[in-house]
Design an enzyme around this catalytic site. Structure first.
Site, PDB file in Angstrom:
ATOM      1  CG  MET A   1      -1.991  -1.106   1.140  1.00 30.94           C
ATOM      2  SD  MET A   1      -3.071  -1.173   2.600  1.00 30.94           S
ATOM      3  CE  MET A   1      -1.997  -2.027   3.778  1.00 30.94           C
TER       4      MET A   1
ATOM      5  CB  CYS B   1      -1.553   0.512  -9.273  1.00 32.64           C
ATOM      6  SG  CYS B   1      -1.798   2.211  -8.699  1.00 32.64           S
TER       7      CYS B   1
END
Length: 351
Positions: free
Chosen positions: A33, A114
């Site tokens: 993250m 992503c």
């Protein structure tokens, strides 16, 4: 410096045994993250589970090859730890993978999930789902120069390319042509335009059955599932169908869930630490980092959620938030905040 810190507890916690061969390395992992899973966060998480596979934030190949900082730094206590790479040039990926292996990483993971505009402009992330051959070439280039596992984290589709056949074709090409045998699948598709990264984690619906079907159709591959998993009970349900589960924001915002991972998911018989024990086990690391010039707030921002739902948790968060960034702030600030949690508990037990 505080006296009577449980140095032995910290040491015992950090002396990790080899992973049990009965389980896949992917059985339980904490998601990479950006701006969250830095080395301070990973050290903290490791205190609660010796078995969980930890991931770095995504690091681009350009940063590693051309950047002035050390983008591969991690602590010896973090193992098992994987480096997540962002990039699409096979030669650059190979260079970075080799450097990562030399530094001691346990796995290299390629980000194919992503959806941010910045990532797309750099030609990596979820947009690569539409270029399976290029992903396969990148995986092969890395596998040719390292002996550690090379894995892929991806979505179930992108934009209107969201059929099950599209997903199967991607996995087949990357596994057969690239030699990838491990995939972590976020059970949502990604919209490459029109949604923010945050919205892409929430708006596209979860489709767990599609990921379960993928595992049934590719039984020879190791496949872990990611997306919307909130508890260890959720994880157990998924593990009836999958080789592994990856938990992201819940593990960060409510880290106390990690205290039971080794016992509940790996059958460990080791004693389970309490939240206060974990925090005090962190003190030697904090003092070491402070002596090297790290600000206390850079570490404590990761531990704010450990007492979620416990009396005194709000005061704990407030004290750290208001004081950790002050000049000269040290372990005493954390101990003061900890007293706000432990005293209500003691009062309850005495009553």
């Amino acid at each position: 410096m505080l006296e009577n810190k449980p140095e032995s507890l910290a040491t015992d916690t950090l002396e990790h045994a080899d992973r049990s061969p009965a389980y896949s390395a992917q059985r339980f992992s904490i998601a990479p993250m950006l701006d969250w899973t830095d080395r301070h966060c990973r050290h903290f998480h490791r205190l609660m589970s010796r078995e969980a596979l930890l991931y770095t934030e995504m690091v681009t190949t350009g940063a590693i090859i051309h950047g002035k900082g050390d983008y591969l730094a991690f602590g010896d206590q973090e193992h098992p730890v994987a480096l997540q790479l962002g990039g699409s040039n096979p030669q650059d990926l190979a260079i970075c993978a080799k450097l990562a292996e030399q530094r001691g990483y346990d796995e290299i993971n390629l980000n194919v999930g992503c959806p941010s505009d910045r990532v797309q402009n750099g030609m990596f992330g979820a947009c690569l789902m539409g270029q399976a051959a290029l992903v396969a070439d990148g995986i092969k280039a890395m596998r040719d120069v390292v002996s550690i596992p090379v894995t892929v984290k991806t979505r179930i589709g992108i934009d209107d390319q969201d059929s099950y056949e599209f997903l199967c074709d991607f996995v087949q090409q990357v596994s057969e042509r690239g030699g990838c045998d491990t995939f972590i699948i976020h059970a949502r598709k990604a919209w490459l335009s029109g949604l923010s990264p945050k919205e892409n984690r929430e708006v596209p619906p979860l489709d767990y059955p599609r990921v379960y079907q993928l595992k049934r159709d590719f039984p020879h591959l190791t496949i872990a599932i990611n997306g919307g998993i909130k508890s260890l009970e959720d994880a157990k349900q998924h593990l009836q169908h999958m080789d592994g589960v990856m938990i992201g924001r819940e593990a960060y915002q409510n880290p106390s869930m990690l205290l039971d991972v080794d016992r509940e998911l790996f059958g460990s018989q080791s004693p389970v630490l309490t939240g206060p024990e974990v925090i005090r086990a962190l003190y030697p690391y904090i003092e070491s980092e402070l002596s090297n010039g790290t600000y206390l707030g850079h570490i404590t921002r990761h531990i704010l959620g450990i007492f979620q739902g416990i009396p005194g948790a709000r005061q704990w968060r407030r004290h750290l938030s208001e004081n950790a960034h002050k000049p000269g702030a040290g372990v005493d600030v954390v101990e003061q905040a900890l007293a706000m949690v432990t005293r209500p508990q003691m009062a309850t037990s005495e009553a």
